[in-house]
Scaffold this motif. Structure first.
Motif, PDB file in Angstrom:
ATOM      1  N   SER A 199       9.566  -9.826   4.595  1.00  0.00           N
ATOM      2  CA  SER A 199       9.153  -9.727   3.192  1.00  0.00           C
ATOM      3  C   SER A 199       7.719 -10.196   3.073  1.00  0.00           C
ATOM      4  O   SER A 199       7.153 -10.753   4.016  1.00  0.00           O
ATOM      5  CB  SER A 199      10.065 -10.608   2.326  1.00  0.00           C
ATOM      6  N   SER A 204       6.575 -13.409  -1.753  1.00  0.00           N
ATOM      7  CA  SER A 204       8.044 -13.396  -1.695  1.00  0.00           C
ATOM      8  C   SER A 204       8.561 -14.638  -0.965  1.00  0.00           C
ATOM      9  O   SER A 204       9.375 -15.389  -1.500  1.00  0.00           O
ATOM     10  CB  SER A 204       8.568 -12.135  -0.995  1.00  0.00           C
ATOM     11  N   PRO A 229       6.617  -8.740   8.842  1.00  0.00           N
ATOM     12  CA  PRO A 229       6.500  -7.657   7.863  1.00  0.00           C
ATOM     13  C   PRO A 229       5.289  -6.767   8.156  1.00  0.00           C
ATOM     14  O   PRO A 229       5.061  -5.790   7.462  1.00  0.00           O
ATOM     15  CB  PRO A 229       6.314  -8.419   6.544  1.00  0.00           C
ATOM     16  N   VAL A 235       0.719  -3.238   6.486  1.00  0.00           N
ATOM     17  CA  VAL A 235       1.790  -3.861   5.706  1.00  0.00           C
ATOM     18  C   VAL A 235       2.990  -2.934   5.514  1.00  0.00           C
ATOM     19  O   VAL A 235       3.945  -3.277   4.842  1.00  0.00           O
ATOM     20  CB  VAL A 235       1.322  -4.345   4.317  1.00  0.00           C
ATOM     21  N   ARG A 237       4.519  -0.886   3.717  1.00  0.00           N
ATOM     22  CA  ARG A 237       4.627  -0.350   2.357  1.00  0.00           C
ATOM     23  C   ARG A 237       4.043  -1.394   1.431  1.00  0.00           C
ATOM     24  O   ARG A 237       4.160  -2.574   1.681  1.00  0.00           O
ATOM     25  CB  ARG A 237       6.098  -0.183   1.940  1.00  0.00           C
ATOM     26  N   LEU A 297      10.711  -2.573  14.677  1.00  0.00           N
ATOM     27  CA  LEU A 297      10.790  -3.236  13.368  1.00  0.00           C
ATOM     28  C   LEU A 297      10.833  -2.275  12.186  1.00  0.00           C
ATOM     29  O   LEU A 297      10.869  -2.708  11.037  1.00  0.00           O
ATOM     30  CB  LEU A 297       9.593  -4.176  13.162  1.00  0.00           C
TER      31      LEU A 297
HETATM   32  P1  GDP Z   1       9.064  -6.728  -2.612  1.00  0.00           P
HETATM   33  O1  GDP Z   1       9.453  -8.045  -3.205  1.00  0.00           O
HETATM   34  O2  GDP Z   1       9.777  -5.576  -3.228  1.00  0.00           O
HETATM   35  O3  GDP Z   1       7.589  -6.547  -2.474  1.00  0.00           O
HETATM   36  O4  GDP Z   1       9.652  -6.744  -1.151  1.00  0.00           O
HETATM   37  P2  GDP Z   1       9.542  -7.809   0.003  1.00  0.00           P
HETATM   38  O5  GDP Z   1       8.562  -8.879  -0.268  1.00  0.00           O
HETATM   39  O6  GDP Z   1      10.926  -8.204   0.362  1.00  0.00           O
HETATM   40  O7  GDP Z   1       9.035  -6.901   1.172  1.00  0.00           O
HETATM   41  C1  GDP Z   1       7.786  -6.231   1.117  1.00  0.00           C
HETATM   42  C2  GDP Z   1       7.221  -6.223   2.512  1.00  0.00           C
HETATM   43  O8  GDP Z   1       8.183  -5.665   3.402  1.00  0.00           O
HETATM   44  C3  GDP Z   1       6.032  -5.308   2.658  1.00  0.00           C
HETATM   45  O9  GDP Z   1       4.865  -6.044   2.368  1.00  0.00           O
HETATM   46  C4  GDP Z   1       6.060  -4.887   4.123  1.00  0.00           C
HETATM   47  O10 GDP Z   1       5.169  -5.707   4.843  1.00  0.00           O
HETATM   48  C5  GDP Z   1       7.490  -5.195   4.540  1.00  0.00           C
HETATM   49  N1  GDP Z   1       8.204  -4.017   4.987  1.00  0.00           N
HETATM   50  C6  GDP Z   1       8.552  -2.943   4.239  1.00  0.00           C
HETATM   51  N2  GDP Z   1       9.200  -2.036   4.998  1.00  0.00           N
HETATM   52  C7  GDP Z   1       9.276  -2.552   6.246  1.00  0.00           C
HETATM   53  C8  GDP Z   1       9.829  -2.094   7.479  1.00  0.00           C
HETATM   54  O11 GDP Z   1      10.392  -0.989   7.601  1.00  0.00           O
HETATM   55  N3  GDP Z   1       9.713  -2.937   8.556  1.00  0.00           N
HETATM   56  C9  GDP Z   1       9.099  -4.152   8.474  1.00  0.00           C
HETATM   57  N4  GDP Z   1       9.044  -4.916   9.555  1.00  0.00           N
HETATM   58  N5  GDP Z   1       8.560  -4.608   7.321  1.00  0.00           N
HETATM   59  C10 GDP Z   1       8.639  -3.818   6.231  1.00  0.00           C
END
Ligand code: GDP
Ligand code: CA
Length: 315
Positions: A199, A204, A229, A235, A237, A297
Motif C-alpha cells: 500500500s 496508507s 508497492p 508506483v 497505479r 509482485l
Molecule cells: P489506496 O488507499 O486505494 O491508494 O490503496 P493502497 O494505499 O492500499 O495501495 C496503493 C498502492 O498499491 C499504489 O501506490 C501502488 O504502489 C501499490 N500497488 C497497486 N497495485 C499493485 C500491484 O499489483 N503490485 C504491487 N506490488 N503494488 C501495487
C-alpha cells in the motif's frame, strides 16, 4: 495460522483478497486487517471511509473491478442532485450505493457506535472471511501542507488536484492523542506474521504507524514482512510517488525498505519482498543485513495475488 495485515485501500484490498484465497483451504486461519483511516472525511453530512470501504467491497465481491474503486453497478443520481444544490465537492462523486454505506455508518455513529463497531456491522452483511479493524476509533484525517503554506484535506489534494500541488508535509491532527482501536495491538502481537501490504507507504501505512502504540506492538510482533508497492521504480497505479517525494523518499523498492527500516536496526521489518524487476536492488539490501526475497509482485489477478500472499507468509 494467524495473520494480521496493515493495509490501505485498493492495493491493500487486492492483497487481502489474495491472502484470503491463499489461506482459504487451511483449516485453521484467522486474518485481521488493520485499515488506514487517514483517508476518512466528512462530506455532505456523512462520514466517508474510503480505505475501509475499498477493502469491504473487494472482499464482498461487490466492488467495481473496471473502474478500480467504489461499487459495481453504481449510479450517481444523488451526487448530481447535490451538485445542483451546490453542496459537497463537485469534483468528488459519491455513488448512490456507496452513499447507502455512508448513511448507514453515519447513522450508527450518531447512535454512539464506535468506528470499530461500525466496521463490524458493515462487515457482517457479507461473509468476508476476515476481521476488519480501523486503526483507531479517533478521527485523525490526513492533511497535506502544500508549497504556498496552505493545508488541504488529503482527499482534496488527491482527487481535486490529482496530487499535482507539491506536498511539503502530511499531518494527522490529533493522532498524538489517539489510541489504537480495540483489538489492534493484540492482533499485531499475537499474529504468527504481520504483513505490511503493498500500500502507499506515506498516506496508507504512514497514518497507521503514527497511531501511538502501534509501532511498539510491531516491535513485539513475532515476525513482520513487507511487500514492496514499488515495482521497477514505478508506483504501479496511482500517484504514490508524489507522496514519497514529499517525505524525501525515492520511488524505489530499496528506498521504501529503508524508509520502513529493519527490525534489527529499530525499524519495522524482518523481511522485504521485491519484484523480479528489482532483483538488482537485492544485493545492496542484503549487504546491509536485509532478508530480501525476489518474487512476482504484480497483483493482476486473484491467482497472482494469492501466490504473492503465499510468498509473504512462507517462513
Ligand atoms: P489506496 O488507499 O486505494 O491508494 O490503496 P493502497 O494505499 O492500499 O495501495 C496503493 C498502492 O498499491 C499504489 O501506490 C501502488 O504502489 C501499490 N500497488 C497497486 N497495485 C499493485 C500491484 O499489483 N503490485 C504491487 N506490488 N503494488 C501495487
Ligand atoms: Ca487510501
Amino acid at each position: 495460522m494467524r495473520v494480521t495485515v496493515l493495509a490501505g485501500g485498493v492495493g491493500g484490498a487486492r492483497f487481502v483478497r489474495g491472502l484470503r484465497a491463499a489461506l482459504g483451504d487451511a483449516d485453521d486461519h484467522e486474518i485481521t486487517v488493520v485499515v488506514n483511516t487517514g483517508d476518512d472525511l466528512w462530506l455532505s453530512g456523512v462520514r466517508l471511509q474510503p480505505d475501509v470501504d475499498s477493502i469491504l467491497y473487494a472482499l464482498a465481491g461487490v466492488n467495481d473491478t473496471e473502474r478500480g474503486w467504489g461499487r459495481a453497478g453504481e449510479s450517481e443520481r444523488v451526487s448530481a442532485e447535490l451538485r445542483e444544490w451546490g453542496a459537497g465537492w463537485p469534483w468528488f462523486t459519491l455513488g448512490d450505493l456507496d452513499l447507502g454505506t455512508h448513511l448507514a455508518r453515519t447513522g450508527w455513529l450518531r447512535e454512539g457506535l464506535t468506528y470499530t463497531q461500525v466496521a463490524e456491522r458493515l462487515a457482517s452483511r457479507w461473509p468476508i472471511g476476515v476481521r476488519l479493524l480501523p486503526m483507531t476509533d479517533a478521527e485523525v484525517d490526513t492533511y497535506v501542507v502544500v508549497e504556498d503554506g496552505s493545508r488541504l484535506h488529503f482527499q482534496e489534494w488527491w482527487t481535486r488536484h490529482r496530487a499535482a500541488l507539491r506536498a511539503l508535509e502530511f499531518q494527522n491532527p490529533g493522532v498524538a492523542q489517539a489510541v489504537p482501536a480495540p483489538g489492534v495491538t493484540d492482533a499485531i502481537e499475537t499474529a504468527d506474521v504481520v504483513l505490511v501490504a503493498p500500500s502507499n507507504p506515506v498516506v496508507s501505512i504512514g497514518p497507521i504507524l503514527a497511531v501511538p502504540g502501534i509501532r511498539d506492538a510491531l516491535a513485539r510482533a513475532r515476525r513482520v514482512v513487507g511487500i514492496s508497492p514499488i515495482i521497477g521504480g514505478r508506483v504501479v497505479r496511482g500517484m504514490a510517488d508524489a507522496c514519497l517525494s514529499a517525505i524525501g523518499v525515492e520511488t524505489s523498492a530499496a528506498a521504501v525498505a529503508r524508509h520502513y527500516g529493519r527490525r534489527a536496526d529499530g525499524g519495522l521489518l524482518d523481511m522485504w519482498l521485491v519484484a523480479e524487476e528489482d532483483a538488482g536492488l537485492a544485493p545492496d539490501l542484503a549487504a546491509d543485513g536485509w532478508d530480501v526475497r525476489v518474487t512476482p509482485l504484480w497483483m493482476t489477478d486473484l491467482e497472482r495475488s494469492a501466490a504473492l500472499a503465499r510468498a509473504a507468509t512462507a517462513e
